[in-house]
Design an enzyme around this catalytic site. Structure first.
Site, PDB file in Angstrom:
ATOM      1  N   SER A 207     -98.145 -42.093 -69.780  1.00  0.00           N
ATOM      2  CA  SER A 207     -98.068 -42.263 -68.324  1.00  0.00           C
ATOM      3  C   SER A 207     -98.562 -43.653 -67.938  1.00  0.00           C
ATOM      4  CB  SER A 207     -98.889 -41.173 -67.637  1.00  0.00           C
ATOM      5  OG  SER A 207     -98.645 -41.170 -66.258  1.00  0.00           O
ATOM      6  N   ASN A 208     -98.964 -43.846 -66.710  1.00  0.00           N
ATOM      7  CA  ASN A 208     -99.510 -45.120 -66.222  1.00  0.00           C
ATOM      8  C   ASN A 208    -100.531 -44.807 -65.127  1.00  0.00           C
ATOM      9  OD1 ASN A 208     -98.146 -45.073 -63.545  1.00  0.00           O
ATOM     10  ND2 ASN A 208     -96.338 -45.011 -64.859  1.00  0.00           N
ATOM     11  N   PRO A 209    -101.303 -45.793 -64.680  1.00  0.00           N
ATOM     12  CA  PRO A 209    -102.415 -45.472 -63.755  1.00  0.00           C
ATOM     13  C   PRO A 209    -102.015 -45.272 -62.287  1.00  0.00           C
ATOM     14  CG  PRO A 209    -102.729 -47.615 -64.856  1.00  0.00           C
ATOM     15  CD  PRO A 209    -101.326 -47.217 -65.080  1.00  0.00           C
ATOM     16  N   ALA A 274     -93.855 -44.858 -59.972  1.00  0.00           N
ATOM     17  CA  ALA A 274     -93.932 -45.657 -61.204  1.00  0.00           C
ATOM     18  C   ALA A 274     -93.390 -44.772 -62.328  1.00  0.00           C
ATOM     19  CB  ALA A 274     -95.376 -46.055 -61.461  1.00  0.00           C
TER      20      ALA A 274
END
Ligand code: C5P
Length: 405
Positions: A207-209, A274
């Site tokens: 995933s991403n933040p 995102a």
């Protein structure tokens, strides 16, 4: 929205009156000038001094205060208000309002003001459900009073039921909506937000933040302007703005399915999510065991949802399509390429290497690139302010279409 606005906060005598202190603090923090007016019974729950310190202004309590009336006067207080919030609004206050009674400072001001009124009822569940209260609320709604809540939950004396003062964040959001011109009324808007989770076993994922903050701010601004908003969000710790049609999803594939289902008939789509560009080819149904060896995970391409929307729109100008480009290098070149390749109306580019910009931040420093090649640079702004800029632009495009330009 509340910056520089004169808000009159009317507090009546219910136990939730203690929450009014925090509401004053939040309104002042938003930049509003707050004039507090209290009924006699409200002063038994919380002192005028507390509210005076928090609002920075004398609190109005007595209609017949000779000094106050000679210097300011209740009619002046009523006239100065741009919005009236009644929190808590007791059954007694609602009853007096519905009957047009003016027997103290607050009820007199309510008759004298022409500002919109947001009443936030809070009382015992039985009192709320009583046909008299229901009739009064119905009458007030019909006469143009905005009514928010009450909410469900634990009431005074450990009773459960309907009657709680709505959350203060909801009261603030309603206040902002009331003060916002309804320029998107009748329009349908889709916003995507948050990260996606791409699992490779039962508990682990790529995933991403992203927190979803930018997308949730976009949804809130569109709602405030009267749009019907679908918010399709990857996992986020945030509460969706009330009034939104919320579609929680996890992976990019789930997000694509949800977006394609909701997209037909929308006037504007803003993809702020995102989305992970890749996902693991294999997903183990259990938690993968540590083997002492390296683990290879093959990643396959995810669908590009925005590109799909751009393709299906073709040469049509509906829906207005907006993308985000978060980059760490060659910001303008990369954003321009995406704008063209995905067939967008404009793209909001932000440089992730800049301080105060991008993931998990309250602020964003963006540049907006449009089809004509124009680039507009903005200073570092709250994400909500970025959302305002985005919808101002979307509205201009929707107007152009209406006028056939
Ligand atoms: O190509 P890139 O991922 O940088 O493009 C960013 C824009 O495209 C964002 O608006 C994002 O929401 C959208 N996007 C998408 N599907 C993907 C990847 C990105 O809709 N698989």
């Amino acid at each position: 929205m509340l910056k520089g606005k004169s808000v009159l906060l009317g507090i009546s005598g219910g136990i939730a009156a203690y929450k009014a202190a925090e509401l004053v603090r939040l309104l002042v923090k938003e930049g509003a000038s707050v004039q507090v007016v209290m009924t006699a019974n409200a002063q038994r729950f919380i002192t005028p001094l507390t509210l005076q310190v928090l609002s920075g202004q004398p609190v109005c309590t007595d209609l017949f205060d000779l000094e106050f009336e000679s210097q300011v006067g209740h009619i002046q207080v009523a006239r100065a208000a741009q919005l009236v919030i009644l929190a808590p609004a007791t059954a007694n206050l609602l009853g007096k309002m519905a009957a047009g009674i003016a027997d103290d400072f607050l009820t007199t001001v309510l008759l004298a003001t022409t500002a919109p009124v947001l009443a936030c009822p809070s009382m015992n569940a039985k009192m709320y459900e009583n046909p008299f209260t229901q009739r009064n609320l119905e009458q007030l709604r019909n006469m143009g009073t905005h009514v928010l809540g009450p909410g469900l939950g634990t009431l005074a004396r450990k009773e459960e039921g309907i009657g709680r003062l709505p959350e203060l964040s909801e009261i603030l959001e309603s206040a902002k909506r009331i003060l916002t011109p309804q320029t998107l009324r009748g329009k349908r808007v889709l916003v995507s937000a948050g990260p996606t989770w791409e699992h490779f076993d039962a508990v682990r994922f790529i995933s991403n933040p992203s927190t979803g903050r930018m997308g949730y701010a976009l949804a809130a601004v569109a709602l405030r302007r009267g749009a019907q908003v679908d918010l399709i969000s990857g996992p986020s710790p945030l509460c969706p703005p009330s009034g939104v049609r919320f579609h929680p999803v996890k992976s990019a594939e789930e997000m694509r399915d949800a977006v394609l289902e909701v997209a037909p008939g929308t006037d504007a789509i803003v993809m702020a999510a995102a989305v992970s560009d890749y996902r693991p080819q294999q997903v183990a149904s259990h938690k993968l065991k540590k083997t002492g060896k390296d683990l290879e995970v093959l990643l396959v391409k995810n669908p590009d949802i925005l590109a799909l929307l751009g393709q299906s729109r073709g040469a049509s100008s509906r829906p207005v399509l907006v993308g985000f480009a978060a980059e760490t290098e060659n910001l303008i070149e990369n954003a321009r390429e995406k704008l063209v390749k995905k067939n967008l109306d404009f793209i909001v580019a932000n440089d992730l290497t800049q301080c105060g910009s991008g993931f998990a931040c309250e602020t964003n420093q963006v540049k907006i690139l449009d089809r004509s090649g124009d680039i507009t640079e903005f200073p570092c702004m709250a994400k909500e302010e970025v959302a305002v800029q985005v919808f101002d632009r979307i509205e201009r495009l929707l107007l152009q279409e209406t006028h056939g330009e």
